[in-house]
Motif scaffolding. Structure first.
Motif, mmCIF file in Angstrom:
data_model
loop_
_atom_site.group_PDB
_atom_site.id
_atom_site.type_symbol
_atom_site.label_atom_id
_atom_site.label_comp_id
_atom_site.label_asym_id
_atom_site.label_seq_id
_atom_site.Cartn_x
_atom_site.Cartn_y
_atom_site.Cartn_z
ATOM 1 N N GLU A 8 -20.101 9.939 21.749
ATOM 2 C CA GLU A 8 -20.544 11.291 22.107
ATOM 3 C C GLU A 8 -19.339 12.190 22.412
ATOM 4 O O GLU A 8 -19.175 12.687 23.531
ATOM 5 N N PRO A 9 -18.472 12.399 21.422
ATOM 6 C CA PRO A 9 -17.250 13.187 21.663
ATOM 7 C C PRO A 9 -17.560 14.631 22.018
ATOM 8 O O PRO A 9 -18.563 15.203 21.584
ATOM 9 N N LEU A 10 -16.666 15.210 22.799
ATOM 10 C CA LEU A 10 -16.774 16.623 23.153
ATOM 11 C C LEU A 10 -16.301 17.521 22.006
ATOM 12 O O LEU A 10 -16.685 18.688 21.932
ATOM 13 N N ALA A 11 -15.475 16.966 21.147
ATOM 14 C CA ALA A 11 -14.959 17.693 19.982
ATOM 15 C C ALA A 11 -14.366 16.669 19.026
ATOM 16 O O ALA A 11 -14.066 15.537 19.416
ATOM 17 N N GLY A 186 -19.149 9.981 13.078
ATOM 18 C CA GLY A 186 -20.475 9.848 13.657
ATOM 19 C C GLY A 186 -20.837 10.868 14.713
ATOM 20 O O GLY A 186 -21.687 10.597 15.566
ATOM 21 N N ALA A 187 -20.231 12.032 14.687
ATOM 22 C CA ALA A 187 -20.558 13.060 15.674
ATOM 23 C C ALA A 187 -21.824 13.811 15.287
ATOM 24 O O ALA A 187 -22.220 13.839 14.118
ATOM 25 N N GLY A 188 -22.456 14.435 16.247
ATOM 26 C CA GLY A 188 -23.677 15.197 16.010
ATOM 27 C C GLY A 188 -23.412 16.481 15.251
ATOM 28 O O GLY A 188 -22.266 16.918 15.096
ATOM 29 N N PRO A 189 -24.480 17.139 14.802
ATOM 30 C CA PRO A 189 -24.343 18.310 13.934
ATOM 31 C C PRO A 189 -23.803 19.556 14.618
ATOM 32 O O PRO A 189 -23.445 20.516 13.943
ATOM 33 N N THR A 190 -23.762 19.550 15.948
ATOM 34 C CA THR A 190 -23.232 20.731 16.645
ATOM 35 C C THR A 190 -21.902 20.453 17.330
ATOM 36 O O THR A 190 -21.379 21.317 18.030
ATOM 37 N N CYS A 191 -21.341 19.272 17.122
ATOM 38 C CA CYS A 191 -20.045 18.942 17.725
ATOM 39 C C CYS A 191 -18.955 19.810 17.097
ATOM 40 O O CYS A 191 -18.828 19.860 15.873
ATOM 41 N N PRO A 192 -18.154 20.507 17.895
ATOM 42 C CA PRO A 192 -17.099 21.357 17.328
ATOM 43 C C PRO A 192 -16.067 20.525 16.566
ATOM 44 O O PRO A 192 -15.734 19.406 16.951
ATOM 45 N N GLN A 212 -20.697 26.268 4.194
ATOM 46 C CA GLN A 212 -21.715 25.274 3.854
ATOM 47 C C GLN A 212 -22.470 24.757 5.070
ATOM 48 O O GLN A 212 -23.640 24.390 4.959
ATOM 49 N N GLU A 213 -21.822 24.696 6.213
ATOM 50 C CA GLU A 213 -22.455 24.214 7.438
ATOM 51 C C GLU A 213 -22.162 25.207 8.552
ATOM 52 O O GLU A 213 -21.309 24.978 9.412
ATOM 53 N N GLY A 214 -22.891 26.300 8.537
ATOM 54 C CA GLY A 214 -22.589 27.405 9.432
ATOM 55 C C GLY A 214 -22.982 27.192 10.880
ATOM 56 O O GLY A 214 -22.529 27.932 11.766
ATOM 57 N N ASP A 215 -23.810 26.196 11.170
ATOM 58 C CA ASP A 215 -24.247 25.997 12.544
ATOM 59 C C ASP A 215 -23.209 25.300 13.409
ATOM 60 O O ASP A 215 -23.236 25.410 14.632
ATOM 61 N N ARG A 216 -22.314 24.565 12.792
ATOM 62 C CA ARG A 216 -21.304 23.836 13.560
ATOM 63 C C ARG A 216 -20.132 24.764 13.887
ATOM 64 O O ARG A 216 -19.681 25.521 13.023
ATOM 65 N N PRO A 217 -19.587 24.701 15.102
ATOM 66 C CA PRO A 217 -18.361 25.458 15.392
ATOM 67 C C PRO A 217 -17.166 24.872 14.641
ATOM 68 O O PRO A 217 -16.883 23.675 14.756
#
Length: 267
Positions: A8-11, A186-192, A212-217
């Motif tokens: 569960e990385p912060l970034a 393996g990070a989640g879709p919103t992980c910066p 292509q993946e605009g939701d991720r920072p």
């Protein structure tokens, strides 16, 4: 030490290798200049500025292809037609590798070329500090897998790091390799995600990923390769190129991207 120790990385920080993790000014770039000189029969040896100008176009991340392009451009400048040059790309690659790796190019145990003397720009404790801060990390590079592993595992001592190399993905600025490295981490879709590179193509990778993946920072972080830091004008021009290509900020060395700065940037 493995990247897998971060859950569960912060970034995530994905690093380019050449010019970021290792200094290639007297290795890859020297081999490129040697190759162009060889295939122009000694008539033209590109300067560091010539190579930088080519790289600034944002599409010549592969040094084999860059060598061939400079050879073609030289003969065109002499009134030739590149379609009639009859250049053999495999011969160009073989000569390049004979300089970069050495004559025993297939066996890392016997490499004697320029790669053996590349200065390392980030040591193992730096990556350990990222892991300790819950920051995942990996590598996406246009280098061959063999040369990248030589540096990451033999020279730095990293244990099975996530690595997407030349053989694994289309060349930059295509972001496919960046997406692949993120999936492996393996990070989640919103992980910066921060991508750290030293060329215009590296900055363009992040721009294309965001499309292509605009939701991720997404953040592109520029690093000044050592060879441009020998003169203030070269440094200033390279920094300007990286910023104009999308670099959020530009550092003098990769280890300036501390865990504290990373977490501050993504908050």
């Amino acid at each position: 030490m493995s990247y897998a120790s971060v859950t569960e990385p912060l970034a995530l920080v994905i690093f380019d290798i050449d010019g970021v993790i290792r200094d290639v000014s007297s290795s890859y770039r020297r081999a490129l200049a040697d190759t162009v000189e060889q295939f122009t029969q000694g008539a033209y040896r590109p300067t560091a500025e010539d190579i930088d100008q080519l790289k600034a176009e944002g599409i010549w991340n592969n040094d084999w292809e860059g060598s061939m392009e400079l050879i073609c451009r030289y003969f065109e400048s002499q009134g030739g037609d590149r379609d009639r040059l009859n250049l053999d790309f495999e011969e160009i690659v073989a000569f390049f590798q004979s300089r970069y790796r050495g004559e025993s190019a297939e066996n890392p145990d016997h490499w004697t070329g320029y790669i053996c003397d590349e200065p390392i720009l980030a040591q193992r404790p730096y990556f350990e500090s990222l892991t300790a801060a819950k920051i995942g990390w990996g590598f996406f590079s246009g280098a061959t897998r063999g040369s990248a592993q030589y540096i990451l595992q033999r020279r730095i001592g990293l244990e099975s790091p996530v690595l997407v190399a030349m053989e694994d993905a289309p060349g930059k600025p295509d972001p496919s390799g960046l997406f692949d490295s993120i999936r492996q981490l393996g990070a989640g879709p919103t992980c910066p995600v921060l991508y750290v590179g030293d060329t215009v193509a590296d900055m363009y990778v992040v721009k294309n990923a965001a499309k292509q993946e605009g939701d991720r920072p997404w953040m592109a972080i520029g690093v000044l390769p050592p060879h441009v830091q020998t003169h203030p004008d070269s440094q200033r021009l390279h920094q300007q190129r990286l910023e104009e290509a999308g670099g959020q900020f530009v550092l003098k060395q990769v280890t300036d991207l501390t865990p504290e700065l990373i977490l501050q940037t993504v908050r």
